[in-house]
Design an enzyme around this catalytic site. Structure first.
Site, PDB file in Angstrom:
ATOM      1  N   ASP A 240       0.967  -1.014   0.781  1.00  0.00           N
ATOM      2  CA  ASP A 240       0.033  -0.031   0.187  1.00  0.00           C
ATOM      3  C   ASP A 240       0.352   0.697  -0.147  1.00  0.00           C
ATOM      4  O   ASP A 240       2.254   1.153  -0.026  1.00  0.00           O
ATOM      5  CB  ASP A 240      -0.469   0.100   1.028  1.00  0.00           C
ATOM      6  CG  ASP A 240      -2.553   0.825   1.040  1.00  0.00           C
ATOM      7  OD1 ASP A 240      -2.579   1.744  -0.164  1.00  0.00           O
ATOM      8  OD2 ASP A 240      -3.367   0.268   1.206  1.00  0.00           O
ATOM      9  N   CYS A 241       0.509   2.368  -0.278  1.00  0.00           N
ATOM     10  CA  CYS A 241       0.790   3.478  -1.234  1.00  0.00           C
ATOM     11  C   CYS A 241       2.273   4.038   0.796  1.00  0.00           C
ATOM     12  O   CYS A 241       1.216   4.777   1.527  1.00  0.00           O
ATOM     13  CB  CYS A 241      -0.084   4.173  -1.607  1.00  0.00           C
ATOM     14  SG  CYS A 241      -0.728   3.930  -2.769  1.00  0.00           S
TER      15      CYS A 241
END
Length: 706
Positions: A240-241
């Site tokens: 995830d970012c």
């Protein structure tokens, strides 16, 4: 192209790269390698309910609304449409040498986390609270996105967020989700397992949080023992970012970015959405990672690109821009909105008879709101038909006058530059007083529920504090009710809202979620009987005063219809429609079925040997339906199971099979449902799925109410 062929091509290509070149390809914004003919590619693309954040695209109902359709065939068709628009955009953007974010074909969707807490802001992105429903809808979306054309995948799907992730949003970068093995395998992993083993999802995204102490983007048990080991996952794993940056900045399990690189890459996180893999070469020079680890991930990533045909000419290159927002897709979005709307209460007022109304008031902050159509992770619909516009268009064509009033701000009791509290309410009351019927359009939008950091809002980091409408909307409803004019409530939200306080007064209550660009047209047609509401609740609608466990508690006790101990306002699977379907016969391989109530049937398996056989091979149930009245009815048949004679079973029942049945007047509709073997198994304290009962009860009906 087969995976083996794609992998060999990827290995040959990576073998030609320098260390620096290979390392650069592990970033989400992978640069070009011109000498090898590799263009730049941005892996970060979104398609939750239509191509998102890349300009105009067909906007289907938000994912939770698609979950409410309980319709895997519809989901498959929608996903195929999204895949076509994805390719069309990629083709045309690439032709203009625009290969930036949101314009690729690796789509970071679906979100198959379990909506275990009704306050979670991102619950709207999921298909609901049930693992079986989530698994089936998720697989349908993946199959549609990844449909092969001319030998290549149209787009690549990504199952997220792996695993045990559903809030709280404010703590997600530092939170440790502690969960038992039973809850892990009973609730949090089944949808991921199905998406990997049954649908062959190309990518899996790791969550921000830790699970039982380990970060999900470097989780040895989840990523290697389970995902690549037991499930044989062959695709690529993406963080995830900025989740890997959280290792050293938030979780404090590493000292420096290079240590975080080593931990994530070593565990098999192939692609970094964020900035930490910019330190890959530093980590290599410090001896913390190897060239083999870099090449391993690069090969996985280029295998995906070859499977997508990004280095080959194919018919995919010819998909034209004209498919984006085309009439066929807009009609599909309209159909999806119809199937997603859930009728929670109706005293017979709906459908409205246009001959009975000369003037209708449409009041509320979501009446003329585009935001209330699209939810989050959305594209820009080619046209956005608000609730007001849809109702007004119908009324104008039928000589019905419409009075519109905003009535109140979405949540702020003291709007800026307004002279006093309730500035809009008086206009709403006046509109109501001068009308034959009031349609109150209330609810939320993505400014009130959503992802942490998306935008500032009244609620904490996107999660809700409670299950009530904002106070200003409650005041509006109460003031309109005082006029004694008949009123309906249309609620647009991506999560459960307790509207029980108005159930006696309101003539009807319609939950429309965030219904997409064609939502206003669909809702108007439902109100006036051109279409019937067809959705079912994919989440339990609790009373606000129900004692829901703390959002940080990941134990399933007391959560969702499978474990809750109190009576909900509206149960999972609930939804009214126009007309009424009737189950007139149920058969299953010699078992006798009994009718236990209106629209409810029961099969008891009391023989242990027969039960164990079902636990090996599953069971087929054939259901026959008719309509009570001279009306075509589309209903969702739901089958639930409860295993007896074991302490491992969940407290209540579990969804085992479901499907849409369209019943015509004067005819019988017969459909056979396959109950999978695992429905007759339970999960023990070690996470093992076993057939350890001595019998089972099977419940057949149109909701989870027995």
């Amino acid at each position: 192209m087969t995976r083996e062929e794609a992998r060999k091509k990827a290995e040959d290509l990576v073998r030609q790269m320098t260390l620096e070149e290979a390392a650069s390809q592990l970033r989400y914004d992978a640069p070009a390698i011109e000498r090898l003919g590799i263009p730049e590619y941005n892996w970060w693309n979104e398609a939750l309910h239509g191509v998102a954040r890349a300009g105009v695209a067909t906007c289907f109902p938000q994912a939770i609304g698609l979950g409410a359709t309980f319709d895997t065939e519809l989901m498959l068709t929608i996903a195929k449409a999204i895949a076509l628009e994805t390719r069309a955009k990629y083709n045309t953007y690439s032709a203009h040498n625009d290969r930036t974010q949101y314009k690729g074909v690796t789509m970071w969707t679906p979100n198959i986390n379990i909506f275990r807490d009704p306050r979670w802001g991102r619950g709207q992105e999921t298909f609901g609270e049930d693992p079986q429903l989530t698994a089936q809808m998720g697989c349908a979306m993946i199959n549609g996105l990844q449909e092969k054309r001319d030998g290549f995948m149209t787009a690549a799907a990504c199952a997220k967020h792996f695993a045990v992730h559903s809030g709280p949003e404010a703590l997600r970068h530092e939170f440790d989700a502690k969960v038992s093995k039973k809850d892990l395998w009973e609730t949090y992993l089944p949808a991921f397992e199905a998406c990997v083993k049954d649908a062959g999802v190309e990518a899996v995204m790791g969550a921000y949080n830790r699970t039982n102490g380990e970060p999900c983007c470097a989780h040895e048990y989840l990523m290697n023992d389970v995902l690549r080991g037991e499930w044989k996952f062959e695709g690529h794993y993406v963080s995830d970012c900025w989740a890997i940056r959280d290792f050293h900045e938030k979780h404090h399990i590493t000292e420096a970015p290079e240590d975080s690189v080593s931990l994530a890459l070593g565990a098999g996180c192939d692609l970094n959405c964020g900035c930490t893999y910019q330190r890959i070469l530093n980590a290599y020079e410090q001896g913390k990672i190897t060239r083999e680890e870099i090449d391993r991930s690069a090969v996985r990533l280029f295998t995906t690109r070859y499977l997508l045909g990004l280095f080959d000419k194919s018919a995919l290159d010819e998909i034209p821009y004209s498919v984006v927002g085309c009439r066929e897709h807009l009609e599909l979005a309209y159909r999806a909105a119809i199937e997603s709307c859930v009728l929670l209460k109706n005293d017979g007022t709906l459908p409205l008879d246009k001959k009975n109304y000369h003037t209708i008031a449409v009041i509320g902050p979501n009446a003329d709101s585009t935001a209330a159509l699209v939810g989050n992770y959305n594209g820009t619909p080619p046209r956005a038909v608000t609730l007001l516009q849809g109702i007004s268009d119908f009324c104008f064509a039928n000589n019905i006058e419409v009075h519109y009033a905003q009535g109140c701000h979405l949540y702020d009791n003291t709007p800026p530059k307004k002279p006093h509290l309730g500035y809009f309410v008086t206009e709403g009351v006046i509109a109501a007083q001068n009308s034959d019927l009031v349609i109150l359009c209330v609810g939320l939008d993505a400014s009130l529920e959503g992802e942490q950091g998306d935008r500032g809002n009244q609620f904490p980091s996107g999660d809700k504090r409670d299950l009530l409408l904002p106070e200003t909307q409650r005041i509006l409803i109460e003031e309109v009710a005082k006029t004694k004019k008949p009123f309906l409530i249309i609620n647009a939200s991506g999560s459960p809202i307790d509207l029980s306080a108005y159930e006696e007064q309101a003539k009807a209550i319609l939950q429309v979620w965030y219904p997409g660009g064609e939502g206003g047209r669909a809702v108007a047609d439902i109100l006036f009987g051109k279409a019937a509401p067809q959705g079912k609740l994919p989440v339990t609608f609790y009373y606000n005063e129900n004692q829901i466990p703390d959002i940080t508690d990941y134990a399933m006790k007391g959560r969702t219809y499978r474990y809750m101990e109190e009576k909900p306002w509206k149960p999972f699977g609930f939804g009214l429609t126009y007309g009424e379907a009737e189950i007139c016969n149920v058969q299953s391989q010699g078992f006798s079925a009994e009718k236990t109530g209106e629209g409810k049937w029961h099969i008891a398996i009391t023989d242990k040997a027969v039960y164990q056989e079902a636990g090996k091979n599953g069971l087929a149930v054939t259901v026959t339906c008719t309509t009570k009245y001279d009306t075509c009815v589309s209903e969702i048949l739901q089958i639930y199971v409860h295993v007896n004679g074991t302490d491992n079973e969940v407290p209540n029942i579990r969804l085992a099979a479901f499907g849409r049945m369209k019943v015509l007047p004067g005819k019988e509709t017969v459909k056979t449902f396959a109950i999978p073997a695992k429905a007759f198994m339970t999960v023990d304290s070690e996470g093992m799925r076993i057939a350890d009962g001595d019998g089972a009860d099977i419940y057949i009906g149109f909701s989870s109410e027995k």
